[in-house]
Design a protein around this motif. Structure first.
Motif, mmCIF file in Angstrom:
data_model
loop_
_atom_site.group_PDB
_atom_site.id
_atom_site.type_symbol
_atom_site.label_atom_id
_atom_site.label_comp_id
_atom_site.label_asym_id
_atom_site.label_seq_id
_atom_site.Cartn_x
_atom_site.Cartn_y
_atom_site.Cartn_z
ATOM 1 N N GLU A 164 0.822 -1.211 0.000
ATOM 2 C CA GLU A 164 0.000 0.000 0.000
ATOM 3 C C GLU A 164 0.858 1.265 0.000
ATOM 4 O O GLU A 164 0.495 2.263 -0.619
ATOM 5 N N GLU A 165 1.996 1.225 0.681
ATOM 6 C CA GLU A 165 2.886 2.382 0.690
ATOM 7 C C GLU A 165 3.405 2.675 -0.713
ATOM 8 O O GLU A 165 3.469 3.830 -1.135
ATOM 9 N N LYS A 166 3.753 1.648 -1.455
ATOM 10 C CA LYS A 166 4.239 1.843 -2.824
ATOM 11 C C LYS A 166 3.151 2.485 -3.688
ATOM 12 O O LYS A 166 3.408 3.424 -4.433
ATOM 13 N N ILE A 167 1.949 1.969 -3.580
ATOM 14 C CA ILE A 167 0.837 2.498 -4.377
ATOM 15 C C ILE A 167 0.531 3.939 -3.988
ATOM 16 O O ILE A 167 0.293 4.790 -4.852
ATOM 17 N N THR A 168 0.558 4.235 -2.686
ATOM 18 C CA THR A 168 0.315 5.593 -2.213
ATOM 19 C C THR A 168 1.326 6.573 -2.796
ATOM 20 O O THR A 168 1.003 7.721 -3.085
ATOM 21 N N TYR B 198 8.265 -1.380 -8.188
ATOM 22 C CA TYR B 198 9.439 -0.554 -7.959
ATOM 23 C C TYR B 198 9.077 0.575 -7.025
ATOM 24 O O TYR B 198 7.894 0.870 -6.800
ATOM 25 N N SER B 199 10.117 1.164 -6.462
ATOM 26 C CA SER B 199 9.935 2.309 -5.577
ATOM 27 C C SER B 199 11.242 3.087 -5.535
ATOM 28 O O SER B 199 12.187 2.754 -6.253
ATOM 29 N N VAL C 196 2.553 -1.737 -8.533
ATOM 30 C CA VAL C 196 2.671 -3.116 -8.067
ATOM 31 C C VAL C 196 1.844 -3.918 -9.057
ATOM 32 O O VAL C 196 0.647 -3.661 -9.224
ATOM 33 N N ILE C 197 2.478 -4.838 -9.754
ATOM 34 C CA ILE C 197 1.783 -5.586 -10.796
ATOM 35 C C ILE C 197 1.818 -7.081 -10.495
ATOM 36 O O ILE C 197 2.723 -7.578 -9.827
#
Length: 168
Positions: free
Chosen positions: A46-50, A70-71, A55-56
């Motif tokens: 969720e942090e990555k998406i935020t 990735y981030s 995220v795939i």
């Protein structure tokens, strides 16, 4: 066999957790010692998406068989055009081109976001991953000796880089 690549949904968290925990316990792909719980993994995703990072999911016959994301590479502002990626495939489905599909999708997403470079951080014992990344144009730019310790031995880290050719 048709592998579908799609965005992450919260329902995918357990399958991702299973893949991650298998790698923690049985490989040097992750330098973690302790397995993660569901909440920890959900929060990471969720942090990555935020932060507007992808995220795939790779799905086969309705089953999650891999994922990629990735981030940020580092947390300083000047690194904002550089990302570090991860691609993981369920052990039962390796060698079927799933990692390739995931990495191609991540590279395309990074270019669409006008990022400049993508970094892979790989355990040096994982030559399969190094060779895999080389097929996509990643170049080894450094090796950090004895940077990790797992399974009662010191591990070297390979840094690989792909310049995405995105200019301002």
């Amino acid at each position: 066999m048709e592998i579908k690549i799609r965005p992450y949904k919260i329902e995918d968290t357990q399958a991702i957790l299973d893949i991650i925990n298998h790698n923690i316990l049985h490989s040097t792909a992750l330098y973690d010692y302790k397995i993660r719980n569901y909440e920890q993994q959900k929060n990471i995703l969720e942090e990555k998406i935020t932060k507007n990072f992808p995220v795939i999911i790779a799905e086969l016959d309705g089953k999650v068989v891999g994922f990629g994301m990735y981030s940020e590479f580092r947390f300083r502002e000047a690194y904002k055009f550089t990302v570090e990626h991860s691609v993981y495939v369920n052990n039962d489905f390796k060698g079927k081109g799933i990692g390739k599909l995931l990495l191609l999708e991540l590279i395309a997403a990074a270019r669409k976001q006008k990022l400049h470079t993508m970094i892979a951080v790989i355990d040096a014992e994982n030559q399969g991953s190094v060779e895999f990344h080389e097929k996509f144009g990643f170049k080894t730019v450094g090796i950090i000796k004895e940077s990790g310790y797992k399974f009662d031995r010191w591990l070297d880290t390979v840094l690989m880089q792909l310049i995405l050719d995105c200019r301002f």
